[in-house]
Design a protein around this motif. Structure first.
Motif, PDB file in Angstrom:
ATOM      1  N   GLN A 194      41.318  38.806  35.581  1.00  0.00           N
ATOM      2  CA  GLN A 194      40.028  38.223  35.906  1.00  0.00           C
ATOM      3  C   GLN A 194      38.961  39.143  35.324  1.00  0.00           C
ATOM      4  N   GLY A 199      33.158  26.984  38.486  1.00  0.00           N
ATOM      5  CA  GLY A 199      31.954  27.813  38.499  1.00  0.00           C
ATOM      6  C   GLY A 199      30.688  27.023  38.719  1.00  0.00           C
ATOM      7  N   LYS A 201      34.173  30.861  37.070  1.00  0.00           N
ATOM      8  CA  LYS A 201      35.215  30.921  38.091  1.00  0.00           C
ATOM      9  C   LYS A 201      36.164  29.752  37.851  1.00  0.00           C
ATOM     10  N   SER A 205      43.894  32.818  39.166  1.00  0.00           N
ATOM     11  CA  SER A 205      42.588  32.267  39.528  1.00  0.00           C
ATOM     12  C   SER A 205      41.602  33.370  39.878  1.00  0.00           C
ATOM     13  N   HIS A 206      40.343  33.022  39.742  1.00  0.00           N
ATOM     14  CA  HIS A 206      39.229  33.862  40.195  1.00  0.00           C
ATOM     15  C   HIS A 206      38.338  32.952  41.026  1.00  0.00           C
ATOM     16  N   SER A 228      35.410  32.032  44.148  1.00  0.00           N
ATOM     17  CA  SER A 228      34.002  32.384  44.348  1.00  0.00           C
ATOM     18  C   SER A 228      33.860  33.690  45.108  1.00  0.00           C
ATOM     19  N   ARG A 251      35.343  29.417  48.722  1.00  0.00           N
ATOM     20  CA  ARG A 251      36.635  29.807  48.164  1.00  0.00           C
ATOM     21  C   ARG A 251      37.707  28.772  48.508  1.00  0.00           C
ATOM     22  N   ASP A 285      37.236  25.947  46.199  1.00  0.00           N
ATOM     23  CA  ASP A 285      37.769  26.259  44.865  1.00  0.00           C
ATOM     24  C   ASP A 285      39.269  26.027  44.823  1.00  0.00           C
ATOM     25  N   ASN A 334      39.140  36.855  46.202  1.00  0.00           N
ATOM     26  CA  ASN A 334      37.820  37.215  46.720  1.00  0.00           C
ATOM     27  C   ASN A 334      37.663  37.060  48.227  1.00  0.00           C
TER      28      ASN A 334
END
Length: 868
Positions: free
Chosen positions: A98, A246, A257, A276-277, A279, A290, A293, A329
């Motif tokens: 990431q 994102g 994201k 994955s990355h 929020s 998140r 997402d 996150n």
């Protein structure tokens, strides 16, 4: 019973559930799902490494060493070229990054940065392969196609070993697929090797042990998958996918994201790796974004087949085992002081109850069904880059640190386990290790997980034996004795069809029963053809063993009229297998379709719809609708271009219009010529620039006349007169002109006249050499495309029609003596036929046997068709 079946299905292995869906009988399916998957598969135990690291947008140093992370087990030999204990080495290595690039506006809009990803790939290559890194085989990027026998030099040892040790290779193996069902896949997808003897292959001294098989980037999110070289022949159907979550800029979602993922089949087992990355944000409620997402990624992530492949798309849920890694996150819901004190005391367990990921998973709001091992390592975020000290610890001199780091220290972000690895799968996957590496390159620590994974290789003989025993146990002997097949892609869309271009499609027939099945294509009407003339299917018949399948290839090519023209012209075509022609090549777009009937011997019939849309062009357009040339006047420009080109090339093509075109044509040139005249003005087409030869242009001329909606001499008024001409007489110009002037339009007469000059030129060219003139063969070729097409494509045009064409061209009457064709009595017709005694002057009682052409007794030019 329904409840029992549902319960059995839920506790069955995912591969057994997938294969069980292909069993038609509910009772047999229920018994099948109760069987152990070991009864019909071979176990292949493997180790899988999954690692994740947020690199904070920083490029690796030239001397970067990540072996501590990606090979965090076993024993490391000292030295830069050191290797790890092979007993602990992973077979599959999946690494997710990431913020592999800085998340600034320029990078977010570009989407990919090959320079940065390539730098990290070199670091991974060095960590995995040591001194054998940086070879061509380790620099492959993109998605690995289904593995074939095209080994490079580094693969030579593995290829040799596989052949000499008795292990099946892609060239010698017998491929059998049990993945028919309702899904579309390539023949090699879920393919199984029958009777192979598996053993761990040896590696060539100095060859790279690991090879890349897939990479995918979405701005800062990047995933790369490497496998041992010995596994390459067993990897199939590698696909990638991305989902952006994102910023919404109104016209789309940015990829600052989101997620990248890889789908691959190892032996018969589908696996998925997701990076994955999600929020960011530490405020209360940020975890909701998140969760959203995660839901978006699960809903939208699809692994599409290669373009044009007859295969289904897949989702994460279709995999037998899945691994999800990334900067998720999720934060801690405790105060910063409490968190830092617990970390200092090494009391991590007291913090995990306040971990947002654990809370959201337990509540079923995110990652439902996914598993994670107990976290026993310190939080991985947020560190001062270059140190093992958490940012915001209060021990930094703000006047000494850099401006960007000063801001981070002032923000005092609470440490958290942002970086995680989870897995999904109730069978064949177990966690061995879960930890982090103490690398200081970024403000995150890299995390890794090592799994033991058992992949399965389907064994068809055992499966077929099991199914037979189950059916016999359930007294389904009668059912088991009947062939049972399934058709995939029963509606074949060929798309746009152009004149003379071959278009391909295919459908699949799978034997899903227990006995061999013999199939063949048959006509839907008694005595009719199995396929229309514009289409061919291969194979037309065959036999399938249980579990086998065959792809039937459909080839369409619209060319010529109903039957006549060059020898490769299409055969008689049927509209939906009616009596009318399926496609008269005309100037109007037309939807074409046909029904193919696949019959099982002793079983049912399958119906396959084949359809497409024919696009019009000059070939097939009536001459009256085409632009004409200035010289010669009133001749369609396309005729002028073709004939004038051939006038110049006659000497270079001695067999023109005498030998079959399939013996001398250049493949594909006819289609190029037709397309050139369709997309350009006829007088601007440069035939010499298209390629090919004079035979190709000659075929185009014959094809042009053959493709007309109505042949130039097809009218009954003309054929009745020509077919009743005396066999012992030769028509004169006056007679021909009287017929054409009465029944043929001006442009068509002009086109005939210009084509006739070419016939005469060929006749004169041969007469001036020692070669046989063979004018009759040339005239017969044109007679086939001038007159109505015969019901039998093998029939030669009649002697009368060939004589008519020769007289039209002004050939010496003696040419007809060399022509031999079966002459039939003219059928009775309601069309008036003349009393030929009244035309005695037009038909000499016997043709001259002189080799010299007759003098023109008609006097000076009269302006009629032939004189023009």
């Amino acid at each position: 019973t329904a409840t029992t079946t549902a319960t059995t299905t839920e506790r069955a292995h995912p591969l057994a559930r997938e294969w069980g869906r292909r069993i038609a009988s509910t009772a047999v399916r229920r018994e099948f799902l109760n069987e152990s998957i070991d009864a019909y598969t071979e176990r292949r135990p493997l180790r899988v490494f999954a690692g994740t690291w947020n690199t904070n947008g920083k490029a690796p140093r030239a001397d970067a060493d990540v072996r501590e992370w990606v090979r965090n087990r076993g024993r490391l030999d000292e030295g830069e070229g050191g290797t790890w204990d092979d007993d602990d080495a992973a077979d599959v290595v999946a690494v997710g990054f990431q913020e592999i690039v800085p998340l600034n506006v320029g990078k977010v809009l570009v989407g990919e940065d090959s320079a940065m990803t390539e730098a990290w790939e070199r670091v991974l290559d060095k960590a995995l392969n040591g001194s054998a890194a940086n070879q061509p085989a380790t620099k492959r990027r993109g998605v690995l196609s289904d593995y074939t026998a095209e080994f490079d030099a580094d693969d030579a040892t593995e290829a040799s070993f596989a052949t000499t040790s008795g292990q099946a290779t892609p060239e010698t193996v017998k491929w059998v697929s049990f993945d028919g069902g309702d899904e579309e896949e390539n023949m090699s997808d879920f393919a199984i090797r029958e009777g192979s003897s598996w053993r761990p292959p040896k590696s060539k001294q100095g060859a790279a042990k690991y090879r890349p098989v897939a990479q995918k980037q979405l701005v800062g999110v990047y995933i790369t998958v490497w496998v041992k070289a010995s596994l390459l022949p067993h990897i199939q159907d590698v696909r990638v996918g991305t989902v952006a979550t994102g910023f919404n800029i109104g016209v789309g979602i940015l990829g600052n994201k989101g997620a990248c993922a890889v789908w691959m089949k190892l032996y018969s087992t589908p696996l998925v790796f997701v990076c994955s990355h999600l929020s960011a944000g530490s405020k209360p409620g940020d975890e909701i974004k998140r969760n959203e997402d995660y839901s978006t990624i699960m809903d939208q992530l699809r692994f599409l087949p290669p373009e044009g492949a007859d295969a289904s798309e897949y989702s994460v849920a279709d995999a037998a085992s899945s691994i999800w890694m990334g900067d998720l996150n999720y934060r801690l819901t405790l105060s910063d002081d409490v968190v830092r004190k617990s970390i200092a005391a090494g009391n991590y367990s007291s913090l995990l109850a306040s971990d947002q990921l654990n809370i959201e998973r337990s509540a079923g709001r995110a990652f439902k069904g996914w598993q994670e091992s107990e976290v026993t390592f310190a939080p991985t975020y947020k560190y001062r880059p270059g140190t093992n000290i958490y940012s915001g610890a209060g021990d930094a001199d703000l006047d000494e640190v850099g401006g960007s780091q000063r801001k981070e220290e002032e923000k005092k972000r609470t440490p958290a386990w942002c970086d995680r690895v989870l897995w999904n799968g109730d069978f064949d996957i177990n966690l061995l290790e879960y930890g982090r590496a103490e690398l200081t390159h970024s403000d995150h620590k890299p995390v890794y997980a090592v799994f033991s994974l058992v992949v399965r290789e389907l064994e068809p003989k055992k499966l077929h034996s099991l199914l037979f025993d189950l059916r016999r146990k359930l007294d389904h002997v009668e059912m088991a004795s009947m062939p049972v097949c399934a058709i995939e892609n029963a509606s074949v869309d060929l798309g746009r069809l152009r004149y003379s271009e071959e278009v391909a499609g295919k459908f699949r027939l799978s034997n899903v029963g227990d006995v061999p099945a013999n199939f063949s294509l048959v006509s839907p009407i008694p005595g009719g053809p199995a396929t229309p003339g514009w289409m061919s299917v291969y194979p037309m018949s065959g036999s399938l063993l249980p579990g086998e399948e065959v792809i039937l290839n459909v080839t369409a090519c619209v060319r010529g009229g109903r039957r006549s023209g060059p020898s490769a012209f299409s055969h008689d075509s049927l509209t939906r297998y009616g009596d009318d022609s399926l496609i008269h090549v005309d100037a109007k777009p037309k939807h074409v379709d046909a029904i193919l009937v696949v019959r099982l011997e002793g079983g049912r019939d399958f119906f396959v719809s084949v359809q497409g849309t024919y696009q019009p062009c000059t070939f097939g357009t009536p001459f009256e609708d085409l632009p004409t040339s200035a010289i010669p006047p009133n001749v369609p420009q396309v005729v002028t271009s073709l004939v004038d080109f051939l006038h110049e090339k006659v000497s270079a093509a001695p067999g023109l219009f005498r030998v079959p075109f399939e013996n001398v044509r250049t493949r594909g040139v006819l289609a190029k010529i037709a397309n050139a005249f369709h997309t350009n003005r006829a007088n601007s087409v440069k035939l010499s620039a298209i390629g090919g030869n004079a035979y190709d242009v000659g075929e185009a001329l014959i094809s042009l006349f053959s493709a007309l909606p109505q042949r130039v001499l097809e009218k009954p008024e003309i054929t009745s007169v020509v077919d009743s001409m005396p066999l012992d007489s030769f028509p004169t110009r006056d007679f021909i002109n009287s017929v054409l002037n009465k029944h043929v339009s001006g442009k068509t007469r002009a086109a005939l006249a210009h084509a006739a000059t070419l016939i005469k030129r060929i006749d004169d060219e041969r007469a001036q050499t020692s070669l046989p003139t063979d004018t009759a063969a040339v005239c017969a070729t044109f007679a086939r495309c001038f007159f109505a097409e015969s019901d039998d494509s093998a029939d030669e045009p009649s002697r009368r029609r060939v004589a008519f064409v020769g007289a039209l061209a002004g050939c010496h009457p003696s040419f007809i003596d060399s022509y031999r064709a079966h002459e039939v009595q003219a059928a009775e017709t309601s069309i008036f036929t003349p009393n030929w005694t009244l035309f005695a002057p037009a038909f000499p009682s016997a043709p001259s046997t002189s080799s010299q052409p007759p003098s023109d007794a008609s006097g000076p030019a009269t302006g009629n068709l032939i004189d023009l």
